[in-house]
Enzyme design. Structure first.
Site, PDB file in Angstrom:
ATOM      1  N   HIS A 121       0.831  -1.199   0.000  1.00 55.37           N
ATOM      2  CA  HIS A 121       0.000   0.000   0.000  1.00 55.37           C
ATOM      3  C   HIS A 121       0.871   1.256   0.000  1.00 55.37           C
ATOM      4  CE1 HIS A 121      -3.166   2.664   2.078  1.00 55.37           C
ATOM      5  NE2 HIS A 121      -3.368   2.658   0.772  1.00 55.37           N
ATOM      6  N   TYR A 178       5.516  14.209 -22.458  1.00 58.47           N
ATOM      7  CA  TYR A 178       4.918  14.108 -21.118  1.00 58.47           C
ATOM      8  C   TYR A 178       4.109  12.824 -20.917  1.00 58.47           C
ATOM      9  CZ  TYR A 178       6.395  18.925 -21.272  1.00 58.47           C
ATOM     10  OH  TYR A 178       7.148  20.060 -21.427  1.00 58.47           O
ATOM     11  N   SER A 179       4.501  11.756 -21.579  1.00 58.60           N
ATOM     12  CA  SER A 179       3.835  10.462 -21.416  1.00 58.60           C
ATOM     13  C   SER A 179       4.489   9.704 -20.270  1.00 58.60           C
ATOM     14  CB  SER A 179       3.894   9.661 -22.717  1.00 58.60           C
ATOM     15  OG  SER A 179       3.137  10.299 -23.708  1.00 58.60           O
ATOM     16  N   ASN A 180       4.283  10.236 -19.075  1.00 58.08           N
ATOM     17  CA  ASN A 180       4.862   9.683 -17.852  1.00 58.08           C
ATOM     18  C   ASN A 180       3.791   9.694 -16.774  1.00 58.08           C
ATOM     19  OD1 ASN A 180       7.685   9.813 -18.941  1.00 58.08           O
ATOM     20  ND2 ASN A 180       7.226  11.997 -18.904  1.00 58.08           N
ATOM     21  N   ASP A 188       8.137   7.595 -20.702  1.00 55.73           N
ATOM     22  CA  ASP A 188       8.427   7.608 -22.132  1.00 55.73           C
ATOM     23  C   ASP A 188       9.931   7.446 -22.362  1.00 55.73           C
ATOM     24  OD1 ASP A 188       9.560  10.168 -21.663  1.00 55.73           O
ATOM     25  OD2 ASP A 188       7.721  11.189 -22.258  1.00 55.73           O
ATOM     26  N   HIS A 221       6.365  19.045 -14.548  1.00 57.51           N
ATOM     27  CA  HIS A 221       7.182  17.955 -15.078  1.00 57.51           C
ATOM     28  C   HIS A 221       8.486  17.817 -14.287  1.00 57.51           C
ATOM     29  CE1 HIS A 221       8.671  15.040 -17.900  1.00 57.51           C
ATOM     30  NE2 HIS A 221       9.697  15.807 -18.251  1.00 57.51           N
TER      31      HIS A 221
END
Length: 132
Positions: free
Chosen positions: A20, A121-123, A28, A99
């Protein structure tokens, strides 16, 4: 041999070991990985596998209570964001940070999973929930 679920042994172990509030980052091609943080590099070539493909598999196999995204994705990559948000349960909390702050937060994840994604920004940082 395992025939369902996450077949990549490194990804499967990571998912199995999450407790948890533990966090994992899916990133990316360009996301830097801090020294000392394990990197599971799935990238084969630009675009393969995609961010969405890897996210789909992880969301099928772990309970997520919170996600953290870069604020910049809203303007720089709205299609990626809308597809991502459509996959999340209503119970999942969403936090947006800069970012640069997201990159700093990767210092506290269990691992960074590098995809072949080549869009900005594909994170995402996924925070594990609890089933009890």
């Amino acid at each position: 041999m395992k025939k369902t679920g996450i077949l990549n042994s490194h990804l499967a172990k990571l998912a199995d070991d999450l407790g948890h509030t533990d966090r994992v980052c899916i990133g990316d091609l360009g996301l830097p990985v801090p020294n000392g943080i394990p990197k599971i590099d799935l990238s084969l070539t630009s675009g393969i596998p995609s961010f969405q493909e890897v996210l789909d598999i992880y969301l099928e196999n772990i309970l997520v209570e919170k996600v953290i995204l870069a604020e910049e994705i809203k303007e720089a990559n709205p299609d990626q964001l809308s597809r991502l948000l459509a996959k999340l349960d209503n119970s999942v909390s969403i936090e947006y940070v800069s970012h640069n702050h997201l990159k700093q937060m990767t210092q506290d994840v269990k691992a960074v999973i590098r995809t072949g994604e080549n869009t900005p920004y594909s994170n995402i940082i996924l925070q594990s929930g609890v089933i009890i």
